[in-house]
Scaffold this active site. Sequence first.
Site, PDB file in Angstrom:
ATOM      1  N   LYS A  48      -8.336   0.878   0.986  1.00 42.52           N
ATOM      2  CA  LYS A  48      -8.040   2.216   1.498  1.00 42.52           C
ATOM      3  C   LYS A  48      -8.478   2.388   2.957  1.00 42.52           C
ATOM      4  O   LYS A  48      -7.943   3.243   3.662  1.00 42.52           O
ATOM      5  CB  LYS A  48      -8.681   3.287   0.623  1.00 42.52           C
ATOM      6  CG  LYS A  48      -8.343   3.192  -0.866  1.00 42.52           C
ATOM      7  CD  LYS A  48      -6.864   3.046  -1.144  1.00 42.52           C
ATOM      8  CE  LYS A  48      -6.470   2.990  -2.602  1.00 42.52           C
ATOM      9  NZ  LYS A  48      -7.071   1.948  -3.416  1.00 42.52           N
ATOM     10  N   TYR A 261      -4.698   2.412 -17.633  1.00 44.24           N
ATOM     11  CA  TYR A 261      -5.468   2.517 -16.393  1.00 44.24           C
ATOM     12  C   TYR A 261      -6.964   2.682 -16.690  1.00 44.24           C
ATOM     13  O   TYR A 261      -7.356   3.544 -17.489  1.00 44.24           O
ATOM     14  CB  TYR A 261      -4.992   3.729 -15.587  1.00 44.24           C
ATOM     15  CG  TYR A 261      -5.824   3.959 -14.344  1.00 44.24           C
ATOM     16  CD1 TYR A 261      -5.532   3.281 -13.160  1.00 44.24           C
ATOM     17  CD2 TYR A 261      -6.917   4.820 -14.360  1.00 44.24           C
ATOM     18  CE1 TYR A 261      -6.302   3.467 -12.029  1.00 44.24           C
ATOM     19  CE2 TYR A 261      -7.694   5.010 -13.229  1.00 44.24           C
ATOM     20  CZ  TYR A 261      -7.384   4.326 -12.064  1.00 44.24           C
ATOM     21  OH  TYR A 261      -8.161   4.511 -10.959  1.00 44.24           O
ATOM     22  N   TYR A 287      -8.903  -2.681 -11.036  1.00 44.96           N
ATOM     23  CA  TYR A 287      -7.780  -3.203 -10.250  1.00 44.96           C
ATOM     24  C   TYR A 287      -7.797  -4.722 -10.121  1.00 44.96           C
ATOM     25  O   TYR A 287      -6.969  -5.419 -10.703  1.00 44.96           O
ATOM     26  CB  TYR A 287      -7.797  -2.590  -8.833  1.00 44.96           C
ATOM     27  CG  TYR A 287      -7.660  -1.098  -8.803  1.00 44.96           C
ATOM     28  CD1 TYR A 287      -6.403  -0.506  -8.816  1.00 44.96           C
ATOM     29  CD2 TYR A 287      -8.773  -0.265  -8.759  1.00 44.96           C
ATOM     30  CE1 TYR A 287      -6.263   0.872  -8.784  1.00 44.96           C
ATOM     31  CE2 TYR A 287      -8.649   1.117  -8.731  1.00 44.96           C
ATOM     32  CZ  TYR A 287      -7.390   1.675  -8.739  1.00 44.96           C
ATOM     33  OH  TYR A 287      -7.250   3.034  -8.709  1.00 44.96           O
TER      34      TYR A 287
HETATM   35  C1  LIG Z   1      -6.567   1.724  -4.828  1.00 47.01           C
HETATM   36  C2  LIG Z   1      -6.879   0.337  -5.175  1.00 47.01           C
HETATM   37  C3  LIG Z   1      -5.865  -0.607  -5.436  1.00 47.01           C
HETATM   38  C4  LIG Z   1      -4.421  -0.242  -5.503  1.00 47.01           C
HETATM   39  O1  LIG Z   1      -3.845   0.008  -4.276  1.00 47.01           O
HETATM   40  P1  LIG Z   1      -2.587   0.996  -4.210  1.00 47.01           P
HETATM   41  O2  LIG Z   1      -2.208   1.032  -2.806  1.00 47.01           O
HETATM   42  O3  LIG Z   1      -3.054   2.299  -4.787  1.00 47.01           O
HETATM   43  O4  LIG Z   1      -1.524   0.410  -5.103  1.00 47.01           O
HETATM   44  C5  LIG Z   1      -6.216  -1.911  -5.699  1.00 47.01           C
HETATM   45  N1  LIG Z   1      -7.499  -2.290  -5.722  1.00 47.01           N
HETATM   46  C6  LIG Z   1      -8.508  -1.432  -5.508  1.00 47.01           C
HETATM   47  C7  LIG Z   1      -9.887  -1.935  -5.598  1.00 47.01           C
HETATM   48  C8  LIG Z   1      -8.226  -0.086  -5.217  1.00 47.01           C
HETATM   49  O5  LIG Z   1      -9.245   0.752  -5.002  1.00 47.01           O
END
Ligand SMILES: *Cc1c(COP(=O)(O)O)cnc(C)c1O
Length: 344
Positions: A48, A261, A287
């Site tokens: 992010k 999720y 993730y």
């Molecule tokens: C938000 C996030 C993702 C996913 O990215 P997106 O752009 O939302 O698809 C992947 N890994 C981590 C650790 C995240 O925080």
Amino acid sequence: MDLSKFPRTKLANLPTPIEKLENLSKLFGVNMFVKRDDETGLAGGGNKVRKLEFLIGDAIAKGADTIITVGAVQSNHVRQTAAAAAKAGLKCRAVLERRIEVNNPRYEITGNVLLDHLFGTPVRYVKGGADLAAEMNKEVELVKAAGGKPYIIPGGGSNFIGALGYMQAAEELITQSKEMGVHFEEVVVTSGSSGTHAGLAAGFTALNHKARLTGISIRQKAEPQKRKVKDEVDNIASIMGFKSLTLDEILVEEDYIGEGYGILNECAKEAIVLAARHEGLILDPVYTGKAFAGMLGLIRNGTFKKGSNILFMHTGGSFALFAYENEMMEYINAIDNGEIKIVS
Ligand SMILES: *Cc1c(COP(=O)(O)O)cnc(C)c1O
């Protein structure tokens, strides 16, 4: 690709390194590399931060003084946004959705939540399935009523502006690949709110870079996720003026989501332990654990050829591990007791 016309605030340490995972490469018979976007530098890093360089830049250009955003309770996005706002001298308010049921009483004080508070972002909890746009609008009204200037960053920072961060990352990756003299045939990324996947796909397309980009979905089935990514790539392509991808050119795997999720599954736990024990690399439960499991699955089932060069985009998230400490400890103990056996 000229991104210089978009406002940008420096938040990240770029370029992030690309490292070879020597031990796992040997175990799996491939050349496995990882791009360390878990080390983007701000607040423990993560994907992010790249998006936020453009989003915070845009907020400042528009004269905003308060960022409003949203995420699941243990959102990495909210943690990175809270830190970015602090660094940029802006206020931040977050809506946290209780998206999943958990039985850890510390879930709402540990990991990313602790850090949200530490960075000075007030959070307001809403129930799973709440209308998050409406909840953010309530925050907008509160800020306006107090004379502030709000700026909304959508969940995951996934809109056109945020995706610019991953178009830039695509360009960075291509440059590094040339410098290293290694062509990555396969690039693997987590596909969530989709800005990361779409930004990379758009960047590769705009720069005419040939690599197979595979998104590992961590939330919804492949078909709706492909459409989500395609909509975003279409949008970027029309604004930036290049030809978009077809639906078939967008690759999403749906087999690693598990029950849903934020719910840990066996393959993610295995991937987390393999990366930790063979490479000293920390993955996360929501993730990258699932995405790494996806990469290993695609190697094991022959989709990714033996000997190929595979790049895993490490998007961060390790603080969330602490919100899953019971499940992880149980699993680790089971391995150490010999009840569960892992490896290739
Ligand atoms: C938000 C996030 C993702 C996913 O990215 P997106 O752009 O939302 O698809 C992947 N890994 C981590 C650790 C995240 O925080």
